[in-house]
Design an enzyme around this catalytic site. Structure first.
Site, short mmCIF file in Angstrom:
data_model
loop_
_atom_site.label_atom_id
_atom_site.label_comp_id
_atom_site.label_asym_id
_atom_site.label_seq_id
_atom_site.Cartn_x
_atom_site.Cartn_y
_atom_site.Cartn_z
N HIS A 129 -11.00 -4.33 8.04
CA HIS A 129 -11.78 -4.27 6.86
C HIS A 129 -13.09 -3.54 6.93
O HIS A 129 -13.85 -3.25 6.18
CB HIS A 129 -12.31 -5.64 6.30
CG HIS A 129 -11.09 -6.69 6.10
ND1 HIS A 129 -10.22 -7.03 6.78
CD2 HIS A 129 -10.90 -7.18 4.80
CE1 HIS A 129 -9.39 -7.89 6.51
NE2 HIS A 129 -9.93 -8.19 5.03
N GLU A 156 0.91 -1.29 0.12
CA GLU A 156 0.06 -0.15 0.02
C GLU A 156 0.93 1.26 -0.08
O GLU A 156 0.47 2.31 -0.73
CB GLU A 156 -0.99 -0.03 1.35
CG GLU A 156 -1.99 -0.80 1.19
CD GLU A 156 -1.65 -2.52 1.24
OE1 GLU A 156 -0.80 -2.92 1.87
OE2 GLU A 156 -2.54 -3.16 1.12
#
Length: 327
Positions: A129, A60
Site C-alpha cells: 500500500h 486488477e
C-alpha cells in the site's frame, strides 16, 4: 469559492470531464457506491450512473485489460487501482498492450486510458500500500507518467491526462491527499503535461522533487530562506517524458542541485535526472549534486517507515553538504 483538498480536486476533475464527454468511463474496485477507498470518486455513481461508474471485481489485470479494450473502441476509461502495489497484477496489460497499442497498429489505434493509483508511504500502511515504483513505468516506452503535488495541479493535470490520446499513469500522493486546501476553479482548464513547474525562484541551489516529497522540500526551502539561502524548487510533475530543459536551466543558474524522491535510489528517476545534468550541465556545477531518496529495500512496516522516508533533516544535511563543502 470553496477551498478543496487534492483528493477532492481529483473528484472535481473526474466529474467535470464526465459531464462534458460521454466517452469518459470510470472503473475500479469499490469506486461506485462506496466512492473508492480514499473517496476519490465519491458522488460520481449517483451523478452518472452504474454504466459510467463501474464497480469491478477484485481483479486488477481485468481492470487494465478492460480499459485497453474500451480505449481501443473510442472510450476514455479512467481506471482506479486502490494502491500502487496492487497494479503489479495489471502490469502485463499496461506494458504489453496499453503502452504498445499505437505502435503495434501502426497508428490505427491508440489507447486514451488513464490508470490512477494512490502511491507512496507515510500513512502507516503495509508495503503493497506504500510503494513508489514510478520508475518502472517511466522506463516503459509508450507510457506517460504524471504525479501531482497540490489540489490545483491534480485538477489540471488529470484533465490533461484524460484528454491525452495515449495511456497515462496518474499517481496520486496519498500522504498529502488532505494536507493542504486550495481554491481550484472548476473551469475545465487543463495544465500542460510534460512540463516541470518552478514553485519557487532561487539563485543559490536547485531542489528537484515531485509528489508528496515537495512538502518537506518546500519546508527546507523556507528554512534556507531564513538563513539567507535562496533555493529554487522545481516540481517535476510529469516524470515521463521528463522536462530536462527546465531543470538544466535552473542548475545552470544556481550551480548546485539536490534531488529528492521517496522511491528507492537504485535506477530511480533521480538517477536519470542526475545523469542528464552530468551530460549537459556539469561545467555549470559548483559542487557535486546529491540525491536524498528512499532505500533499496522493501517498504517497511509502520514502525520503521520513518527511517525509510526522506525527511527535512536528511534534505537539509544534503543541501548543507552541497553548499558548504564545495564553496
Amino acid at each position: 469559492m470553496t477551498e478543496i483538498t487534492l483528493v477532492e480536486a481529483v473528484t472535481q476533475a473526474l466529474a467535470y470531464e464526465m459531464a462534458h464527454d460521454d466517452n469518459v468511463i470510470a472503473l475500479g474496485e469499490d469506486i461506485g457506491v462506496n466512492g473508492g477507498v480514499f473517496r476519490a470518486t465519491q458522488g460520481l455513481h449517483e451523478k452518472f450512473g452504474e454504466e459510467r461508474v463501474i464497480d469491478t471485481p477484485l481483479a486488477e489485470s481485468m481492470i487494465a485489460g478492460l480499459s485497453v479494450g474500451m480505449a481501443a473502441q473510442g472510450l476514455r476509461p479512467v481506471a482506479e487501482f486502490q494502491f500502487l502495489g496492487f497494479i503489479n497484477s495489471a502490469i502485463d496489460q499496461i506494458i504489453s498492450h496499453a503502452a504498445r497499442l499505437r505502435n503495434r497498429t501502426r497508428g490505427r489505434l491508440s489507447c486514451p486510458a488513464v490508470f490512477r493509483a494512490p502511491y507512496g508511504g507515510g500513512i502507516h500502511a503495509p508495503e503493497h500500500h506504500s510503494e513508489s515504483t514510478e520508475a518502472i513505468f517511466a522506463h516503459t516506452a509508450g507510457l506517460r507518467v504524471v504525479i501531482p503535488s497540490s489540489p490545483a495541479r491534480a485538477y489540471g493535470l488529470l484533465l490533461a491526462a484524460i484528454r491525452d490520446p495515449d495511456p497515462v499513469i496518474f499517481l496520486e500522493p496519498k500522504r498529502i491527499y488532505r494536507w493542504v486546501k486550495q481554491v481550484v476553479p472548476d473551469d475545465g482548464k487543463a495544465l500542460p503535461l510534460d512540463k516541470c513547474f518552478v514553485l519557487r525562484e532561487g539563485s543559490d541551489i536547485t531542489l528537484v522533487s515531485w509528489g508528496a516529497m515537495l512538502k518537506e522540500t518546500l519546508a527546507v526551502a523556507d528554512t534556507l530562506a531564513k538563513q539567507g539561502v535562496q533555493a529554487e524548487v522545481i516540481d517535476v510533475a510529469t516524470i515521463k517524458p521528463l522536462d530536462m530543459p527546465t531543470i538544466l536551466q535552473s542548475v545552470e543558474k544556481t550551480g548546485r542541485c539536490v534531488i529528492v524522491h521517496e522511491a528507492a535510489r537504485f535506477c530511480g528517476v533521480g538517477a536519470e535526472i542526475a545523469a542528464n545534468i552530468a551530460e549537459h550541465a556539469v561545467l555549470f556545477l559548483k559542487a557535486p549534486l546529491k540525491r536524498v531518496t528512499g532505500y533499496d529495500t522493501i517498504m517497511p512496516y509502520l514502525k520503521l517507515e520513518k527511517l525509510y522516508m526522506p525527511n527535512e533533516q536528511r534534505i537539509m544535511e544534503a543541501v548543507q553538504t552541497v553548499l558548504e563543502n564545495y564553496s
